[in-house]
Write an enzyme that holds these catalytic residues in place. Sequence first.
Site, PDB file in Angstrom:
ATOM      1  N   ASN A   9       0.886  -1.168   0.000  1.00  0.00           N
ATOM      2  CA  ASN A   9       0.000   0.000   0.000  1.00  0.00           C
ATOM      3  C   ASN A   9       0.922   1.216   0.000  1.00  0.00           C
ATOM      4  OD1 ASN A   9      -1.777   2.063   0.453  1.00  0.00           O
ATOM      5  ND2 ASN A   9      -2.424   1.403   2.500  1.00  0.00           N
ATOM      6  N   TRP A  10       1.079   1.808  -1.173  1.00  0.00           N
ATOM      7  CA  TRP A  10       2.005   2.946  -1.281  1.00  0.00           C
ATOM      8  C   TRP A  10       1.441   4.220  -0.669  1.00  0.00           C
ATOM      9  CZ3 TRP A  10       4.092   2.489  -7.039  1.00  0.00           C
ATOM     10  CH2 TRP A  10       4.989   1.416  -7.103  1.00  0.00           C
ATOM     11  N   LYS A  11       0.164   4.207  -0.311  1.00  0.00           N
ATOM     12  CA  LYS A  11      -0.484   5.403   0.248  1.00  0.00           C
ATOM     13  C   LYS A  11      -0.230   6.609  -0.690  1.00  0.00           C
ATOM     14  CE  LYS A  11      -0.197   3.296   4.764  1.00  0.00           C
ATOM     15  NZ  LYS A  11      -0.158   3.427   6.197  1.00  0.00           N
ATOM     16  N   HIS A  96      -9.524   1.186   4.881  1.00  0.00           N
ATOM     17  CA  HIS A  96      -8.244   1.378   5.574  1.00  0.00           C
ATOM     18  C   HIS A  96      -8.470   2.343   6.739  1.00  0.00           C
ATOM     19  CE1 HIS A  96      -4.144   2.640   6.417  1.00  0.00           C
ATOM     20  NE2 HIS A  96      -3.774   1.509   5.845  1.00  0.00           N
ATOM     21  N   GLU A  98      -6.875   4.785   7.698  1.00  0.00           N
ATOM     22  CA  GLU A  98      -6.702   6.205   7.332  1.00  0.00           C
ATOM     23  C   GLU A  98      -7.963   6.738   6.651  1.00  0.00           C
ATOM     24  OE1 GLU A  98      -2.939   5.620   5.373  1.00  0.00           O
ATOM     25  OE2 GLU A  98      -2.081   5.146   7.328  1.00  0.00           O
ATOM     26  N   GLU A 168      -5.216  -4.623  10.735  1.00  0.00           N
ATOM     27  CA  GLU A 168      -4.207  -3.571  10.899  1.00  0.00           C
ATOM     28  C   GLU A 168      -4.487  -2.785  12.174  1.00  0.00           C
ATOM     29  OE1 GLU A 168      -2.270  -2.524   6.840  1.00  0.00           O
ATOM     30  OE2 GLU A 168      -3.895  -1.135   7.232  1.00  0.00           O
ATOM     31  N   GLY A 174       2.691   2.653  10.801  1.00  0.00           N
ATOM     32  CA  GLY A 174       3.653   3.746  10.629  1.00  0.00           C
ATOM     33  C   GLY A 174       4.350   4.161  11.911  1.00  0.00           C
ATOM     34  N   SER A 214       3.651  -1.788  10.472  1.00  0.00           N
ATOM     35  CA  SER A 214       5.102  -1.859  10.683  1.00  0.00           C
ATOM     36  C   SER A 214       5.715  -3.211  10.307  1.00  0.00           C
ATOM     37  CB  SER A 214       5.448  -1.470  12.131  1.00  0.00           C
ATOM     38  OG  SER A 214       5.060  -0.129  12.371  1.00  0.00           O
ATOM     39  N   GLY A 235       2.968  -0.900   4.328  1.00  0.00           N
ATOM     40  CA  GLY A 235       3.008   0.517   3.973  1.00  0.00           C
ATOM     41  C   GLY A 235       4.444   0.957   3.736  1.00  0.00           C
TER      42      GLY A 235
HETATM   43  P1  13P Z   1       3.135   0.678   7.729  1.00  0.00           P
HETATM   44  O1  13P Z   1       3.665  -0.623   7.119  1.00  0.00           O
HETATM   45  O2  13P Z   1       3.845   1.875   7.234  1.00  0.00           O
HETATM   46  O3  13P Z   1       3.042   0.575   9.219  1.00  0.00           O
HETATM   47  O4  13P Z   1       1.629   0.829   7.184  1.00  0.00           O
HETATM   48  C1  13P Z   1       0.749  -0.234   7.296  1.00  0.00           C
HETATM   49  C2  13P Z   1      -0.473   0.071   6.501  1.00  0.00           C
HETATM   50  O5  13P Z   1      -1.258   0.935   6.852  1.00  0.00           O
HETATM   51  C3  13P Z   1      -0.690  -0.706   5.266  1.00  0.00           C
HETATM   52  O6  13P Z   1      -1.962  -0.511   4.770  1.00  0.00           O
END
Ligand code: 13P
Length: 254
Positions: A9-11, A96, A98, A168, A174, A214, A235
């Site tokens: 997930n590159w966000k 997600h 977010e 998640e 993150g 993470s 992420g």
């Molecule tokens: P991180 O791997 O940066 O913690 O993010 C996880 C995430 O939200 C994947 O969708």
Amino acid sequence: MRKKIIAANWKMNMTVAETEGYLENFRTHVEPVNGVEIVIAPPFTAIAKLSELLGGSQKISLGAQNMSSEMSGAFTGEISPTMLRELFVRFVILGHSERRLIFGETDEVVNKKVHTALACGLRPIVCVGETLEERDGGREKEVLETQLRGSLAGVTPEQMLGIVIAYEPVWAIGTGRNATPEQAQDAHAHVRAVLASLTDEATAAKVRIQYGGSVKPANAATLLSQPDIDGALVGGASLEPIAFSEIVKAAVSK
Ligand code: 13P
């Protein structure tokens, strides 16, 4: 045996130009890897380029990070499932944390998107997870159950087989602080039990449940060797092609 599924997930990262260099590098590292399903979900602006570069690859599937629950019309700023299908997108991340916490998506909204995605032939990756406050209050299982029941309402057992769930925990996203393999396994077993109550044991046993929060090369193998962890949604570490390829390799025969 559930085939492991590792998704990036590159966000809101990676330009079209960066995508090209990334894919070339990543591909050389995962070329020899077999038996793992790989998904890359870039931002919308890089989907067309990635689609062209992948050229229908069987090894790496294209994903989107979100989509509208509507098919077309006056929805400024939204992207429809048919637009994604046109670019050969196979998976779509829905709900997600977010999207839920920053953009106010409710279980009801996620549920509507799940049904639209399924109707359009897209495979939803449905995200659930508790906040730190909810975990500290001992409410994580209740929160997961509510999110799953709401987000998956009306999904038939047959449709459930086309869905991937991503657990998640918000406090692990993150932050560099991943859930321990035991905490993650405990949550995944609970998710599977809820899926069984929504469908049946045999169906729930076939649904893949990813862990996200993470995940990095150093912790991937231990997390992925837990009995109910069937993949990872990555992420930060997915932005680096070598790190992401190492996570993919850690999933082989786990
Ligand atoms: P991180 O791997 O940066 O913690 O993010 C996880 C995430 O939200 C994947 O969708």
